[in-house]
Motif scaffolding. Structure first.
Motif, mmCIF file in Angstrom:
data_model
loop_
_atom_site.group_PDB
_atom_site.id
_atom_site.type_symbol
_atom_site.label_atom_id
_atom_site.label_comp_id
_atom_site.label_asym_id
_atom_site.label_seq_id
_atom_site.Cartn_x
_atom_site.Cartn_y
_atom_site.Cartn_z
ATOM 1 N N PHE A 88 -43.321 50.216 41.831
ATOM 2 C CA PHE A 88 -41.764 49.600 41.821
ATOM 3 C C PHE A 88 -41.091 49.884 40.549
ATOM 4 N N PRO A 89 -41.587 49.715 39.404
ATOM 5 C CA PRO A 89 -40.521 49.869 38.165
ATOM 6 C C PRO A 89 -40.123 51.436 38.030
ATOM 7 N N LEU A 90 -41.229 52.244 38.512
ATOM 8 C CA LEU A 90 -40.848 53.650 38.071
ATOM 9 C C LEU A 90 -39.895 54.053 39.004
ATOM 10 N N ARG A 91 -39.881 53.453 40.426
ATOM 11 C CA ARG A 91 -38.982 54.065 41.449
ATOM 12 C C ARG A 91 -37.696 53.301 41.200
ATOM 13 N N GLU A 92 -37.434 51.955 40.589
ATOM 14 C CA GLU A 92 -36.248 51.346 40.502
ATOM 15 C C GLU A 92 -35.623 51.963 38.968
ATOM 16 N N HIS A 93 -36.276 51.996 38.033
ATOM 17 C CA HIS A 93 -35.713 52.316 36.895
ATOM 18 C C HIS A 93 -35.823 53.559 36.101
ATOM 19 N N THR A 94 -36.543 54.646 36.994
ATOM 20 C CA THR A 94 -36.454 55.948 36.672
ATOM 21 C C THR A 94 -36.024 57.132 37.402
ATOM 22 N N ARG A 95 -36.010 58.272 37.189
ATOM 23 C CA ARG A 95 -35.668 59.388 38.312
ATOM 24 C C ARG A 95 -37.052 60.045 38.493
ATOM 25 N N LYS A 96 -38.131 59.674 38.103
ATOM 26 C CA LYS A 96 -39.252 60.421 38.262
ATOM 27 C C LYS A 96 -39.640 60.680 39.793
ATOM 28 N N LYS A 97 -40.117 61.806 40.100
ATOM 29 C CA LYS A 97 -40.474 62.537 41.558
ATOM 30 C C LYS A 97 -41.888 61.900 41.817
ATOM 31 N N GLU A 98 -41.944 61.800 43.229
ATOM 32 C CA GLU A 98 -43.126 61.005 43.799
ATOM 33 C C GLU A 98 -44.361 61.537 43.158
ATOM 34 N N PRO A 99 -44.586 62.869 42.948
ATOM 35 C CA PRO A 99 -45.864 63.295 42.748
ATOM 36 C C PRO A 99 -46.356 62.793 41.124
ATOM 37 N N GLU A 100 -45.259 62.582 40.299
ATOM 38 C CA GLU A 100 -45.501 62.095 38.939
ATOM 39 C C GLU A 100 -45.413 60.484 39.050
ATOM 40 N N ILE A 101 -44.766 60.048 39.866
ATOM 41 C CA ILE A 101 -45.221 58.565 40.187
ATOM 42 C C ILE A 101 -46.460 58.145 40.595
ATOM 43 N N ARG A 102 -46.978 59.114 41.427
ATOM 44 C CA ARG A 102 -48.560 58.910 42.034
ATOM 45 C C ARG A 102 -49.174 59.144 40.936
ATOM 46 N N ARG A 103 -49.196 60.148 40.134
ATOM 47 C CA ARG A 103 -50.103 60.324 38.906
ATOM 48 C C ARG A 103 -50.212 59.082 37.973
ATOM 49 N N ILE A 104 -48.945 58.838 37.619
ATOM 50 C CA ILE A 104 -48.993 57.726 36.617
ATOM 51 C C ILE A 104 -49.788 56.241 37.342
ATOM 52 N N VAL A 105 -49.118 55.988 38.503
ATOM 53 C CA VAL A 105 -49.789 54.816 39.182
ATOM 54 C C VAL A 105 -51.248 54.930 39.209
ATOM 55 N N LEU A 106 -51.663 55.926 39.820
ATOM 56 C CA LEU A 106 -53.277 56.170 40.131
ATOM 57 C C LEU A 106 -54.033 56.018 38.588
ATOM 58 N N GLU A 107 -53.166 56.537 37.596
ATOM 59 C CA GLU A 107 -53.927 56.522 36.172
ATOM 60 C C GLU A 107 -53.950 54.853 35.677
ATOM 61 N N ARG A 108 -52.824 54.240 35.833
ATOM 62 C CA ARG A 108 -52.880 52.835 35.528
ATOM 63 C C ARG A 108 -53.788 51.982 36.212
ATOM 64 N N GLY A 139 -59.073 49.028 36.534
ATOM 65 C CA GLY A 139 -60.318 48.842 37.262
ATOM 66 C C GLY A 139 -59.935 48.672 38.458
ATOM 67 N N LEU A 140 -58.783 49.145 39.042
ATOM 68 C CA LEU A 140 -58.547 48.877 40.381
ATOM 69 C C LEU A 140 -58.496 50.184 41.094
ATOM 70 N N GLY A 141 -59.020 51.361 40.529
ATOM 71 C CA GLY A 141 -59.137 52.720 41.453
ATOM 72 C C GLY A 141 -59.513 52.462 42.746
ATOM 73 N N GLY A 142 -58.958 53.088 43.723
ATOM 74 C CA GLY A 142 -59.387 52.989 45.152
ATOM 75 C C GLY A 142 -58.865 51.961 45.929
ATOM 76 N N GLU A 143 -57.949 51.165 45.350
ATOM 77 C CA GLU A 143 -57.525 49.700 45.985
ATOM 78 C C GLU A 143 -55.974 50.006 46.327
ATOM 79 N N GLU A 144 -55.635 51.120 46.411
ATOM 80 C CA GLU A 144 -54.075 51.391 46.343
ATOM 81 C C GLU A 144 -53.471 50.693 47.690
ATOM 82 N N LYS A 145 -54.115 50.648 48.873
ATOM 83 C CA LYS A 145 -53.563 50.268 50.182
ATOM 84 C C LYS A 145 -53.739 48.782 50.236
ATOM 85 N N LYS A 146 -54.432 48.158 49.474
ATOM 86 C CA LYS A 146 -54.617 46.525 49.641
ATOM 87 C C LYS A 146 -53.414 45.938 49.440
ATOM 88 N N LEU A 147 -53.140 44.725 50.261
ATOM 89 C CA LEU A 147 -51.879 43.911 50.038
ATOM 90 C C LEU A 147 -52.416 42.802 49.048
#
Ligand SMILES: Nc1ncnc2c1ncn2[C@@H]1O[C@H](COP(=O)(O)OP(=O)(O)OP(=O)(O)O)[C@@H](O)[C@H]1O
Length: 327
Positions: free
Chosen positions: A104-124, A129-137
């Motif tokens: 959310f903060p990357l989409r809201e406050h930066t002009r980064k493209k989705e592939p870069e957003i994906r890379r950053i989010v997955l890395e964080r 320790g939340l790797g693999g949990e992306e789809k959970k609510l």
């Protein structure tokens, strides 16, 4: 590297209620600090004042030349981008999955493209320790995972200052221990200046380089962890030992008559609090640069510190040297 936060003579009131007055302290660059204090002493108000969300009546909060209290809004907004905020409940949007929450903060406050957003989010997410949990609510995961998701979101904008408001609230002791290690690991990886507000003595005694305490509208102590952990100052000792005897009462403070009666009755023996070694980063992670700077700073003030604090500092260093640690 994290940025130093210099607080000078800060006073905050709501109407006629003074929350705290004349608070001065420095959060040293890249070091980890814990702010303690009984409920209602204004720890959250203090965090909000650092980022300019609340405006104290007096004093300054200087961050890299910008005064978060008195400078114009556009300067304060720009400086706020240096911060990552981790709230008590993770402050996640219930209808968004973890990936979208953290992105959310990357989409809201930066002009980064989705592939870069994906890379950053997955890395964080991996980092906390939340790797693999992306789809959970948020509603489908535990409180501890929600907090880690909140931390991942605080990290996506590469903050240089991280503020954590009661990161342990609602966590069991084991999850709190994992979170403590995670906070130290994050500090080792990104060298951000960190301020953690908590009541949790376990976190206070194992995580920070420095500890501060707010009570009765004053900053009653601030300094290297060993100075506070060995302090004989009644309010600090009472809080850290978790006893009923001392200036802190059921609601906030005891009156003079109660304190006099307690003194006349004599103090019961305090539960001994062992000063445990400070946590080190997990193996494979870099040396904490903040800890190296902290050690140099402590060396320069060592002769002026109380004897018990000096001994605790030496014990901590001996422990880490013996364990092949970093400092
Ligand atoms: N926006 C506000 N307007 C008026 N009073 C407020 C406001 N925000 C906080 N306060 C008051 O400031 C005092 C300190 O609140 P704060 O939440 O900072 O305490 P705290 O130390 O973080 O407490 P806890 O540990 O229980 O979370 C409380 O008396 C609270 O009611």
């Amino acid at each position: 590297m994290g940025i130093e936060v210099v607080v000078e003579g800060l006073t905050k009131s709501f109407g006629r209620q003074t929350i705290w007055r004349d608070v001065s302290l420095t959060l040293p660059a890249g070091e980890v600090t814990v702010m303690l204090g009984p409920s209602g002493t204004g720890k959250t108000v203090f965090l909000k004042s650092l980022i300019g969300l609340l405006k104290p009546e007096r004093g300054r909060v200087m961050i890299d030349g910008v005064d978060m209290v008195n400078d114009p809004d556009h300067k304060v907004y720009r400086q706020r981008k240096l911060f990552g905020l981790m709230f008590q409940d993770g402050a996640l949007f219930g209808s968004m999955n973890l990936f979208d929450n953290i992105a959310f903060p990357l989409r809201e406050h930066t002009r980064k493209k989705e592939p870069e957003i994906r890379r950053i989010v997955l890395e964080r997410m991996e980092m906390v320790g939340l790797g693999g949990e992306e789809k959970k609510l948020p509603g489908q995961i535990s409180g501890g995972m929600r907090k880690r998701a909140g931390l991942a979101r605080a990290l996506v904008m590469d903050p240089q200052i991280i503020l954590c408001d009661e990161p342990d609230s609602g966590l069991d002791p084991v999850r709190t221990a994992f979170l403590s290690q995670l906070l130290i690991d994050v500090n080792a990886r990104i060298d951000a200046t960190m301020l953690i507000v908590t009541h949790n003595i376990e976190i206070a005694s194992t995580v920070p380089d420095n500890i501060g305490m707010l009570f009765r509208r004053d900053l009653v102590g601030f300094g290297p962890r060993e100075v506070l952990l060995t302090s004989e100052e009644p309010v600090i000792a009472q809080f850290l030992h978790g006893t009923r005897h001392g200036p802190i009462g059921m609601s906030e403070e005891k009156d003079a008559a109660t304190l006099a009666a307690e003194a006349a009755a004599g103090h019961p023996a305090r539960r001994k609090v062992e000063i445990v070694p400070q946590l080190q980063p997990s193996s494979g992670l870099p040396v904490r640069q903040g800890a190296i700077r902290h050690a140099a700073r402590v060396d320069s003030m060592l002769p002026r510190l109380p004897y018990a604090a000096q001994q605790a500092i030496f014990d901590n260093r001996r422990h880490h040297a013996g364990a092949g640690g970093q400092l």
